[in-house]
Design an enzyme around this catalytic site. Structure first.
Site, PDB file in Angstrom:
ATOM      1  N   THR A   1      16.514  59.227  32.849  1.00  0.00           N
ATOM      2  CA  THR A   1      15.786  57.984  33.048  1.00  0.00           C
ATOM      3  C   THR A   1      15.560  57.504  31.629  1.00  0.00           C
ATOM      4  O   THR A   1      15.926  58.201  30.683  1.00  0.00           O
ATOM      5  CB  THR A   1      14.464  58.265  33.806  1.00  0.00           C
ATOM      6  OG1 THR A   1      14.774  58.699  35.123  1.00  0.00           O
ATOM      7  CG2 THR A   1      13.544  57.075  33.886  1.00  0.00           C
TER       8      THR A   1
ATOM      9  N   SER B   1       8.664  59.112  40.336  1.00  0.00           N
ATOM     10  CA  SER B   1       7.714  59.692  39.388  1.00  0.00           C
ATOM     11  C   SER B   1       7.529  58.819  38.151  1.00  0.00           C
ATOM     12  O   SER B   1       6.727  59.166  37.276  1.00  0.00           O
ATOM     13  CB  SER B   1       8.189  61.089  38.947  1.00  0.00           C
ATOM     14  OG  SER B   1       8.206  61.987  40.031  1.00  0.00           O
TER      15      SER B   1
ATOM     16  N   GLY C   1      12.155  61.951  32.737  1.00  0.00           N
ATOM     17  CA  GLY C   1      11.924  63.365  32.946  1.00  0.00           C
ATOM     18  C   GLY C   1      11.778  63.784  34.390  1.00  0.00           C
ATOM     19  O   GLY C   1      11.232  64.841  34.661  1.00  0.00           O
ATOM     20  N   GLY C   2      12.222  62.961  35.361  1.00  0.00           N
ATOM     21  CA  GLY C   2      12.096  63.370  36.752  1.00  0.00           C
ATOM     22  C   GLY C   2      10.641  63.614  37.113  1.00  0.00           C
ATOM     23  O   GLY C   2       9.739  62.879  36.715  1.00  0.00           O
TER      24      GLY C   2
END
Length: 594
Positions: free
Chosen positions: A390, A462, A481-482
């Site tokens: 991301t 997230s 970072g998920g």
């Protein structure tokens, strides 16, 4: 449209009684209304001394600054920065993905959250992700046409330019068009990422035409050109929404997906809409935190964690005691994320309860300061069997406008599928739905009915773009970072609260817990051997890089790519922090003459 109601049901009796006693005063109110205070009015109304951009690539940072030099505001700069990242970081984001734009309009004092999350096509249904034996088909969920949702980022460009920008969209997109045509030097992470995904990407002729245009895979130092993407950007610049979601580009996107066995329609694309939502706001130790509402899980989870932690004197504690309490707050917030959060247009989320300080107090009461709480004891239902790509950028302009933007295509290079003739690499955000209840997604995060797929629904995210404001300081921050995005932003806020500056916050070591799997993951050098031993003595499983001796899977060496800007109103200074883990990122400040 049917909205699912998510009950607070099935908790172990002791935990449930504690929480219900704590939140009883607020449960009689409308649970969908956020139980948060109004923003605090600044006592220092002076404007910043210049413009600042912090992003994951120097070309994107420069594009944002260039647009502000040309008379654009932070919102025009956000379009320019986002579009250039879409060109130079296909590993992380792009026109085929989506994102969240958190904006602050200095003139009105208004905060705006723009939801440009991808949506499920009309063909979406959980049964589409099962193989011939009825088992969950992980390949279909993560790769190729069925993994892709309808992109939202191009619509966000149009929306921001029309409603908040000072320049025409064509001017803000000009740097991205130029870089797509002329090319840019391939950097190490891009070349390595391609190698890790090439088996998937080379399934598709449209992807091969872009990434193997020179007859071989991109190598570090090569010049990477994307003429089809430049044309797509130009059509978007000239024709706005219709230049991407209808006409030539829209037709090619539908044809490209369906040629590979997917099921998109022209109506799926034409029906896409950006949604403006009210940000989540709450107070933490003299700060007003403004952050992302659902379908982001980040704002609610972060509010829970910080409100659990607020009474503790964290800086006075030793590293193990502090990490223990922070992890316990993470554990509880991620448990609630699993069961209660989803797209608010489809699910009745108990937001008032989840954001209540009373509820946080009830959660705090379940924390044993001397012992880890096994995650199974927090389960609200029987526990089923149980790389973070991301990008984020932060902008402040000399008028005091702010933008925190996190955008993504989900995993490395998204679905791996480029629709031929568009240059658009499509996302694989369908994996962010709970495609099979109780089965973890690619980030190990589980979900249930609240996040089940449905036509037009947005998957839970997230991504947590955030503003942090006190009487003396303003910070803009976020990261990829998920599922770790939420905890990295949490640690960044704790860093600012401890008095750190922007660059020190961007460099902070990181650790994470997400309820299940029941272990602490951490970067190298986050914990000393003594601290790790103390945490294990408290009952925590600690999963360190390469460490499988203690039952861990071996965490990544480093993670995230935090980009932040701090405006110190008391000192009249502006500074940026770009994550040192990413050698091509850049944070730059340019003074503006008054």
């Amino acid at each position: 449209m049917t909205r699912a109601r998510i009950p607070l049901a099935g908790m172990p009796a002791l935990l449930l009684s504690l929480l219900l006693l704590a939140v009883a005063p607020s449960c009689a109110r409308d649970v969908r209304a956020p139980d948060v205070p109004a923003p605090v009015t600044s006592v220092a109304p002076a404007t910043p001394p210049g413009n600042a951009v912090a992003s994951a690539h120097a070309l994107a940072t420069e594009a944002g600054l260039q647009i502000m030099r040309e008379g654009g505001n932070a919102f025009d700069a956000a379009i320019a920065t986002s579009a250039v990242l879409s060109v130079v970081e296909p590993i992380s984001s792009g026109l085929g993905g989506g994102g969240f734009f958190l904006l602050h309009d200095a003139k009105t004092g208004r905060d705006i959250f723009i939801d440009a999350r991808e949506t499920a096509p009309a063909s979406a249904h959980a049964d589409r992700y099962r193989d011939v034996n009825g088992e969950f088909d992980r390949d279909r969920a993560e790769n190729g046409p069925w993994s892709a949702g309808i992109p939202g980022l191009p619509a966000a460009f149009v929306h921001v330019a029309e409603r908040y920008g000072a320049l025409p969209l064509s001017q803000s997109l000009a740097p991205a068009i130029r870089i797509a045509e002329d090319g840019f030097p391939v950097y190490g992470r891009l070349a390595r990422g391609y190698q890790s995904r090439r088996a998937v990407m080379e399934r598709y002729p449209g992807t091969r035409a872009v990434f193997l245009a020179d007859g071989r895979a991109p190598q570090e130092g090569d010049t990477f050109r994307q003429p089809d993407l430049a044309r797509t950007l130009r059509l978007l610049a000239e024709r706005g929404f219709d230049g991407f979601y209808r006409g030539e580009t829209g037709g090619k996107l539908v044809a490209g997906v369906n040629a590979e066995g997917g099921q998109w329609t022209a109506e799926d694309l034409a029906a896409y809409k950006v949604i403006e939502r009210e940000p989540i706001r709450f107070r933490y130790r003299g700060w007003t935190v403004t952050t992302a509402p659902p379908p982001s899980s980040g704002g609610i989870a972060m509010a829970q964690m910080l409100q659990i932690l607020e009474p503790y004197d964290l800086p006075a504690m030793d590293d193990a005691a502090r990490a223990h309490l922070v992890v316990e707050s993470m554990r509880r917030a991620f448990r609630d994320r699993t069961f209660y959060l989803g797209d608010p247009d489809f699910v009745d989320i108990p937001q008032r309860t989840l954001l209540s300080r009373d509820y946080a107090g009830g959660l705090r009461a379940t924390i044993n300061p001397d012992r880890a709480t096994p995650s199974e004891l927090l389960s609200g239902k029987p526990t089923p069997l149980e790389d973070e790509e991301t990008t984020h950028f932060s902008i402040v302009d000399a008028a005091g406008n702010r933008a925190a933007v996190t955008q993504t295509v989900n995993l490395l290079f998204g679905s791996g599928l480029v629709a031929p003739g568009t240059g658009v690499l499509l996302n694989n955000e369908m994996d962010d739905f709970a495609l099979q209840p109780g089965v973890p997604n690619a980030f190990g995060v589980m979900g249930f009915d609240a996040n089940a797929p449905a036509p037009g629904k947005r998957p839970l995210s997230s991504m947590t773009p955030t503003f942090l404001e006190s009487d003396e300081r303003v910070a803009v921050l976020g990261t990829p970072g998920g599922s770790r995005i939420i905890t990295m932003v949490l640690l960044g806020i704790l860093g600012y609260d401890a008095g750190l500056g922007a660059q020190a916050v961007a460099a902070l070591p990181r650790y994470h817990h997400q309820w299940l799997p029941d272990s602490i993951s951490a970067e190298s050098d986050t914990f000393s051997a003594d601290t790790a031993a103390k945490l294990r003595a408290l009952g925590h499983a600690v999963d360190l890089p390469g460490d499988r001796a203690a039952g861990g899977r071996g965490s990544s060496h480093v993670w995230g790519n935090l980009q932040t800007i701090e405006w110190n109103r008391a000192e009249g200074s502006l500074s940026g922090g770009s994550d040192p883990r990413n050698p091509v990122g850049a944070a730059k400040v340019e003074a503006v003459a008054r």
